[in-house]
Design an enzyme around this catalytic site. Structure first.
Site, PDB file in Angstrom:
ATOM      1  N   PRO A  12       0.841  -1.100  -0.040  1.00 49.65           N
ATOM      2  CA  PRO A  12       0.232  -0.025   0.015  1.00 49.65           C
ATOM      3  C   PRO A  12       0.714   1.334   0.069  1.00 49.65           C
ATOM      4  CG  PRO A  12      -0.670  -1.431   1.779  1.00 49.65           C
ATOM      5  CD  PRO A  12       0.612  -2.144   1.220  1.00 49.65           C
ATOM      6  N   GLU A  52       0.504  23.262   4.754  1.00 45.75           N
ATOM      7  CA  GLU A  52       1.641  23.296   5.467  1.00 45.75           C
ATOM      8  C   GLU A  52       1.299  23.951   7.035  1.00 45.75           C
ATOM      9  OE1 GLU A  52       4.569  25.498   3.519  1.00 45.75           O
ATOM     10  OE2 GLU A  52       3.473  27.363   3.600  1.00 45.75           O
ATOM     11  N   GLY A  53       2.235  23.491   7.858  1.00 47.34           N
ATOM     12  CA  GLY A  53       2.144  24.425   9.223  1.00 47.34           C
ATOM     13  C   GLY A  53       2.027  23.205  10.249  1.00 47.34           C
ATOM     14  N   ARG A  54       1.941  22.016  10.112  1.00 44.94           N
ATOM     15  CA  ARG A  54       1.773  21.062  11.126  1.00 44.94           C
ATOM     16  C   ARG A  54       3.426  20.857  11.755  1.00 44.94           C
ATOM     17  NH1 ARG A  54      -2.363  21.154   7.890  1.00 44.94           N
ATOM     18  NH2 ARG A  54      -4.404  20.037   8.928  1.00 44.94           N
TER      19      ARG A  54
END
Length: 61
Positions: free
Chosen positions: A2, A10-12
């Site tokens: 898999p 974005e931003g995590r």
């Protein structure tokens, strides 16, 4: 084997992405009975300027 692609703005933090990858891997492994070492995850991050919903870019909200 898999392959999961996750697209998100974005931003995590690295910790959030680490936890996401871990939990998605576990879910895929349990659901399709695939060994964890055979599961690939691709995270594609987008700028807010490159994502829109209802004709409005996220950067404009």
């Amino acid at each position: 084997m898999p392959i999961v692609t996750i697209k998100m703005i974005e931003g995590r933090t690295d910790e959030q992405k680490h936890n996401l990858v871990k939990k998605v891997t576990e879910a895929v492994s349990e659901t399709v009975n695939a060994p964890k070492e055979n599961i690939s995850i691709i995270i594609e991050e987008m700028k807010k300027e490159h994502y829109a919903v209802g004709g409005v870019r996220k950067s404009e909200q």
